[in-house]
Design a protein around this motif. Structure first.
Motif, PDB file in Angstrom:
ATOM      1  N   VAL A  94       7.384  -6.518  18.470  1.00 48.59           N
ATOM      2  CA  VAL A  94       7.600  -5.429  19.434  1.00 48.59           C
ATOM      3  C   VAL A  94       9.078  -5.283  19.753  1.00 48.59           C
ATOM      4  CG1 VAL A  94       5.332  -5.607  20.511  1.00 48.59           C
ATOM      5  CG2 VAL A  94       7.196  -6.979  21.405  1.00 48.59           C
ATOM      6  N   GLU A  95       9.447  -4.035  20.095  1.00 46.85           N
ATOM      7  CA  GLU A  95      10.822  -3.748  20.500  1.00 46.85           C
ATOM      8  C   GLU A  95      11.011  -4.180  21.945  1.00 46.85           C
ATOM      9  OE1 GLU A  95      12.107   0.234  20.054  1.00 46.85           O
ATOM     10  OE2 GLU A  95      11.969   0.231  17.871  1.00 46.85           O
ATOM     11  N   LYS A 105      18.540  -2.534  18.128  1.00 51.97           N
ATOM     12  CA  LYS A 105      17.266  -2.779  18.800  1.00 51.97           C
ATOM     13  C   LYS A 105      16.840  -4.230  18.589  1.00 51.97           C
ATOM     14  CE  LYS A 105      16.113   1.492  20.130  1.00 51.97           C
ATOM     15  NZ  LYS A 105      15.815   1.860  21.513  1.00 51.97           N
ATOM     16  N   HIS A 149      13.998  -7.131  18.551  1.00 54.06           N
ATOM     17  CA  HIS A 149      12.562  -7.295  18.344  1.00 54.06           C
ATOM     18  C   HIS A 149      12.176  -8.734  18.658  1.00 54.06           C
ATOM     19  CE1 HIS A 149      13.308  -3.619  16.090  1.00 54.06           C
ATOM     20  NE2 HIS A 149      12.002  -3.388  16.117  1.00 54.06           N
ATOM     21  N   PHE A 188       1.229  -0.563  20.411  1.00 47.58           N
ATOM     22  CA  PHE A 188       1.533   0.245  19.229  1.00 47.58           C
ATOM     23  C   PHE A 188       1.393   1.741  19.530  1.00 47.58           C
ATOM     24  CE2 PHE A 188       0.250  -3.415  16.151  1.00 47.58           C
ATOM     25  CZ  PHE A 188       1.520  -3.936  16.253  1.00 47.58           C
ATOM     26  N   GLN A 221       1.881   3.255  22.371  1.00 45.43           N
ATOM     27  CA  GLN A 221       3.059   3.672  23.144  1.00 45.43           C
ATOM     28  C   GLN A 221       4.266   3.865  22.234  1.00 45.43           C
ATOM     29  OE1 GLN A 221       2.168   4.771  26.480  1.00 45.43           O
ATOM     30  NE2 GLN A 221       4.041   3.678  27.019  1.00 45.43           N
ATOM     31  N   GLU A 222       4.487   2.892  21.344  1.00 46.26           N
ATOM     32  CA  GLU A 222       5.643   2.970  20.445  1.00 46.26           C
ATOM     33  C   GLU A 222       5.538   4.171  19.508  1.00 46.26           C
ATOM     34  OE1 GLU A 222       6.341  -0.666  18.346  1.00 46.26           O
ATOM     35  OE2 GLU A 222       6.840  -1.814  20.146  1.00 46.26           O
ATOM     36  N   GLU A 223       4.339   4.405  18.965  1.00 46.97           N
ATOM     37  CA  GLU A 223       4.162   5.511  18.022  1.00 46.97           C
ATOM     38  C   GLU A 223       4.281   6.862  18.723  1.00 46.97           C
ATOM     39  OE1 GLU A 223       4.103   5.265  14.790  1.00 46.97           O
ATOM     40  OE2 GLU A 223       4.235   3.088  14.956  1.00 46.97           O
ATOM     41  N   LYS A 269       7.837   7.726  19.181  1.00 42.21           N
ATOM     42  CA  LYS A 269       8.471   8.182  17.931  1.00 42.21           C
ATOM     43  C   LYS A 269       8.109   9.638  17.620  1.00 42.21           C
ATOM     44  CE  LYS A 269       8.338   3.559  15.826  1.00 42.21           C
ATOM     45  NZ  LYS A 269       7.639   2.734  14.828  1.00 42.21           N
TER      46      LYS A 269
END
Length: 472
Positions: free
Chosen positions: A205-206, A238, A240, A254, A256-258, A261
């Motif tokens: 995760v970032e 970034k 990780h 995932f 949230q991250e996608e 993007k």
């Protein structure tokens, strides 16, 4: 550049003033005059949006000044209004801007905070729009964890002799291994059935960049600090880190991250600025604390200075934010104050003129307290019944108890400081204190509260002039 006309309906609703008042009635007891004023102000915003040409820009919102004691519903009316229209809303105290440069804040931070609120609101809306696509991509990433893609075998000397590119082309030309595809489909079916939700997996995760809190808190430096932090954040790589989480938690991370993007943050910022300018609501509390009485001198000079700082924002000016310039001409300002020691006429004339609608909120009486305890969707008695219901207790408030609590609240407000409905919070907390403490161990699961019960718990406190000061 996006078409701003498509954004006109954000932070706007088409309800009639009567319908708006009916919505506010669900949460706020009484204060009909204040509700009517804000309902008309909201409807006028909708009306102005339907205009075309220069008239649309010339009509600006009529700002509202609410006058009334603490606890009568001033803030709640403004907050519920903003929720009703899903508009960017911030509440600030005018006293925060006293002695700017020493302990105060830059007045332009009002607009910067409103822009931040608008960005969060628009960003969340965009993320909701791409939610389904983000969830699909999140599932593919979970599949990648369970069934990693087979690594391509590379000739270690290929690049040296110029054959590496040919190897890549051959690898891409090969069909995906049937075993790999079959494995993914098997895991996909199990995921669909929810069989793997509690399985622990390791994900990458970032890490969110930590803000440099306090570095730029001085007057005039806040905006520069925001921009500098953004610049440093974009330059830094970034970070990780590995985390062990359940499949259920990984799905949320995932997704949230996608979703982040999939949305264009430049367009979000552009839309947020427009929404803040056209639909923003700023609630300026404690405006009476910066009013100046009689001749100015000493602290009064500072208070008048705060009014003069606030004036350009309310009149209409352009404030630079990290998302671009924000014009304040069409932002609705609702100012409020008790005005016990000062009068609205003690404000500087220029500021008085910018709040043409004056509404006086009435002090709450016994009948109002009874309604506050029982009628709103989030009524205090309903809250305590829900909380203690978690312990399996049924709390029954009889009518005589509600009447007695309301009367006690009136009595204490009359004898001590009038703090409106906030008095009920303290009385009720004291009333159910013993039940709240003993709830986990109680065998009797039904508690009836009547007037006698109220008197036993509260009457002595209210009667005693020495102790009543502790009821805040």
């Amino acid at each position: 550049m996006s078409d701003t006309h498509t954004w006109d309906n954000i932070g706007m609703n088409e309800q009639t003033p009567r319908e708006i008042v009916a919505e506010l009635d669900k949460f706020i007891v009484g204060q009909d005059e204040a509700k009517r004023s804000v309902a008309i102000a909201l409807r006028n915003r909708w009306r102005s949006r339907q205009l075309t040409g220069t008239m649309k820009d010339d009509i600006i919102p009529k700002n509202i000044l609410m006058i009334g004691s603490t606890g009568v519903g001033k803030t709640e009316i403004a907050r519920r209004l903003a929720k009703l229209v899903k508009a960017p809303f911030i509440k600030v105290e005018a006293t925060k801007f006293t002695e700017v440069g020493y302990v105060g804040r830059d007045v332009e931070s009002i607009v910067r905070d409103l822009a931040e609120t608008a960005v969060r609101m628009v960003r969340q809306q965009r993320m909701d729009e791409v939610k389904e696509k983000a969830e699909e991509l999140a599932e593919e990433r979970i599949l990648d964890v369970f069934v990693p893609e087979p690594k391509k075998s590379k000739n270690p000397l290929g690049r040296l002799f110029g054959n590496d590119a040919d190897d890549d082309e051959k690898d891409e030309a090969k069909p995906a291994e049937p075993k790999y595809q079959a494995g993914r489909e098997w895991v996909r079916k199990r995921l669909k059935k929810g069989e793997l939700e509690n399985e622990l997996i390791e994900i990458d995760v970032e890490e969110a960049a930590r803000p440099m809190v306090g570095m730029f808190s001085g007057s005039g430096l806040e905006g520069m600090g925001d921009n500098l932090q953004d610049m440093i954040g974009s330059l830094m790589p970034k970070r990780h880190r590995k985390r062990k989480v359940t499949v259920s938690a990984a799905r949320k991370v995932f997704a949230q991250e996608e979703a982040a993007k999939l949305i264009d943050m430049d367009e979000v910022a552009e839309q947020a600025v427009y929404v803040a300018e056209r639909s923003g609501i700023v609630f300026l509390d404690e405006i009476d604390k910066v009013a100046v009485r009689g001749n100015t001198g000493g602290a009064d000079v500072s208070r008048e200075g705060v009014q003069r700082d606030i004036l350009p924002i309310v009149e209409g000016s352009t404030v630079m934010t990290k998302y671009g310039p924000v014009k304040t001409d069409h932002i609705l300002f609702i100012a409020a104050g008790a005005f016990h020691t000062a009068k609205p006429s003690d404000l500087i004339p220029e500021l008085q003129g910018r709040f043409p609608i004056r509404v006086e909120l009435k002090s709450l009486r016994k009948e109002d307290f009874e309604k506050i305890l029982t009628e709103p969707q989030n009524a205090l008695i309903k809250q305590y019944q829900a909380l203690l219901g978690i312990e399996g207790l049924e709390i029954i408030f009889e009518d005589s108890a509600i009447s007695r609590i309301a009367q006690l609240a009136c009595d204490v407000n009359d004898e001590a400081e009038d703090i409106g409905a906030r008095r009920l919070h303290t009385l009720l907390e004291k009333l159910v204190e013993d039940v709240s403490f003993d709830a986990p161990d109680m065998t009797e699961k039904t508690v009836k509260i009547d007037a006698e019960y109220v008197d036993n718990k509260l009457a002595e406190i209210v009667k005693s002039s020495d102790l009543s000061q502790f009821i805040l």
